[in-house]
Design a protein around this motif. Structure first.
Motif: not given
Length: 600
Positions: A43-67
């Motif tokens: 859903r994230l790479v499909s343009g869905g809403a970005a929720e900062s709460s989904r970022v792993s604890a201790g990480a600065d950012e979350a990243w997803a890529q679909a090829i």
């Protein structure tokens, strides 16, 4: 198809890479292990809403890529379409152009300035812990809506929150048209509808004219008359300015040309003999002198060269002699200045060039026709509209007939499939009814109101889809719909993701469910999140999501989820766990037997 999904720091998933099979892929694991994070990544790479709460604890950012790997014909269709760009409507969307699936995704990516690389499209999304996100297509930052539009052509998610999209009448119409295969009928109707809509717009503009429109008509008429009276010619002003410059510098021109001619050839002007011999005479004398030398060779060659020079001088003399006496008179200058002034007034108003003035006049003449809203003109256009409306209505009737026939067949076949998906007594009716609008029933997509009406169990009232079924029932209904569509129209050129499709299903019905998912995977890529071994056993590839306690050194990071593909005996053990919760010899034998039987 989805070739690879990469995830970093999304919820409990620190790092994961999934390469789904081209056919059916099963995602399994214990409840709460984090299987939902895979859908979150899609859903994230499909343009869905970005929720900062989904970022792993201790990480600065979350990243997803679909090829996504694209079929050769999908990429080729975009390049072949480039040759027709000049004739296309720049505002038309892909649904109007007839492109669907991967071909439409390639076209939308091309519009965003990105073309597939080696037959692949890369869609990625970064979500910072601060809440900001960044969407990237093929290495280029784009609005997340672009990712949504492209992913929408490549992936269809059938989950509890995603199912509600099919509740929209427009989506139901699109699905029915896909099954009906009525592309030709729809294209014929849209052509007739566009012509009718253009006429309606023109008539509305004419009928709504007020005094300002009449003033505009007067302005256009007077302007056209003024331009026509002056009758400018393209480039005329520049020619006149050049001629004026010659007249204003006539004395200097006469003196300079006369002196030059006197020096080159005294016979062309009245030059005093005291001025001496001219260049032509001197060269002729030199030639004669060289010819008088009885020794040939170099002297004859030099004489030839001098004669050639003299011929060139003759051309120059002739050209200069034509310039004498052609400067014009003072009266000519007055006329030229007057004409330049007239033309300059036109270019100041409608320029900057005379060609622009003439183009403006031609367009103004066309606009004036519409602004002159005489009763005769309106009556003429209304008569044309009646003809266009009749044509659109006839095309709508043909389209409706195709939809009605397809609707009856779709409803019957989906109802039959539902009986094999543990939904005995459930049924689907696809209803096509004329739009309830007596004055004008036509719309951009015909004259039909289309409704998918679902009865989840016998005796239940018939209700619109999305309001009459649980998440699991709706997922199985969508599976039945996609199966019928695939059987009717072939491969969907998409990736289908099913979540909760096995809710409330077990035993033989679960086997039938898995079998049908595998059947759909013959013509499309299928990814299913499931807790049933009877479903997972049909998959071509299986990935297990497992939650693990953190290392002692990283206790602040919490539970960590890992994702791994299982094959051979490892898969047998996972199927056995799903069957009985244990890995006893009996459950392992059962798992082997189930995998052996799960073949189409």
């Amino acid at each position: 198809m989805l070739e690879e999904l990469d995830i970093r720091n999304l919820g409990p998933i620190r790092e994961a890479t999934i390469a789904p099979a081209a056919g059916m892929t099963a995602i399994t694991g214990e409840t709460g292990a984090g299987k939902s994070m895979l859908l979150s990544a899609i859903r994230l790479v499909s343009g869905g809403a970005a929720e900062s709460s989904r970022v792993s604890a201790g990480a600065d950012e979350a990243w997803a890529q679909a090829i996504f790997a694209l079929a050769d014909d999908a990429v080729a269709s975009e390049h072949s379409g480039d040759t027709n760009d000049a004739g296309d409507d720049a505002g038309s969307d892909d649904s109007d152009s007839g492109l669907t699936g991967a071909a439409a995704a390639v076209a939308k990516a091309h519009d965003a300035g990105v073309d597939p690389e080696d037959g692949e499209l890369f869609l990625s999304r970064t979500v910072r812990a601060s809440g900001r996100s960044r969407a990237v297509l093929g290495g280029k930052s784009v609005p997340r809506s672009v990712l949504g539009a492209i992913a929408g052509e490549l992936v269809t998610i059938h989950g509890q929150t995603d199912q509600l999209k099919i509740a929209a009448s427009s989506r139901q119409r699109e699905f029915l048209d896909r099954v009906a295969g009525d592309e030709a009928e729809l294209a014929a109707y849209r052509k007739a509808w566009d012509a009718l809509a253009a006429m309606d717009e023109r008539l509305e503009r004419l009928r709504s004219q007020e005094s300002s429109a009449r003033q505009q008509a007067d302005y256009l008429r007077e302007s056209i008359d003024r331009i026509n009276r002056i009758d400018p010619q393209p480039g005329e002003d520049e020619e006149l300015k050049a001629r004026r410059e010659r007249i204003e510098n006539a004395a200097d021109i006469a003196q300079g040309v006369g002196s030059a001619l006197g020096a080159l050839d005294a016979s062309q002007v009245d030059v005093d003999a005291a001025d001496g011999a001219s260049a032509v005479e001197l060269i002729n004398h030199a030639v004669t002198s060289l010819r008088a030398i009885r020794v040939g060779g170099a002297f004859a060659e030099q004489a030839d060269r001098l004669e050639s020079i003299n011929a060139d001088l003759g051309d120059v003399v002739f050209a200069l002699s034509q310039e004498l006496g052609d400067e014009g008179s003072v009266e000519d200058l007055d006329q030229i200045n007057g004409r330049i002034h007239e033309l300059g007034d036109l270019t100041r108003r409608w320029g900057p060039t005379l060609a622009d003035v003439l183009a403006w006049r031609d367009k103004a003449a066309f606009d004036l026709e519409d602004l002159d809203a005489s009763p005769e003109k309106v009556a003429e256009l209304e008569s044309e509209r009646q003809t266009l409306y009749a044509a659109a209505l006839a095309a709508a009737d043909v389209l409706s007939a195709a939809r009605v026939a397809a609707a009856a067949d779709l409803g019957a076949r989906v109802t039959e499939e539902l009986g094999s998906l543990a939904m005995l007594g459930a049924s689907l009716e696809v209803r096509v009814t004329p739009r309830d609008k007596a004055d004008d029933p036509l719309g951009p997509y015909g004259r039909d109101d289309i409704a998918f009406l679902f009865t989840p169990f016998e005796g239940s009232p018939q209700l619109p889809m999305g309001k009459s079924a649980s998440g699991g029932e709706l997922s199985r209904l969508m599976l039945a719909l996609e199966l019928v569509a695939a059987d009717t129209r072939g491969g969907a050129d998409q990736t289908f993701i099913f979540d909760e499709v096995d809710a409330g299903v077990g035993g033989k019905a679960a086997v039938e469910l898995g079998k049908r998912l595998a059947r759909l995977a013959r013509s499309a890529q299928v990814i299913v999140v499931t807790h049933l071994a009877q479903v997972a056993s049909w998959a071509d590839a299986q990935f297990v999501v497992t939650k693990e306690p953190p290392d002692a050194d990283d206790d602040d990071l919490g539970v960590v989820t890992t994702i791994a593909e299982v094959n051979g005996e490892t898969r047998v053990h996972e199927i056995a766990r799903m069957l009985s919760g244990s890995e006893s010899e009996a459950s392992l034998d059962h798992a082997r037997e189930l995998l052996k039987e799960s073949v189409l």
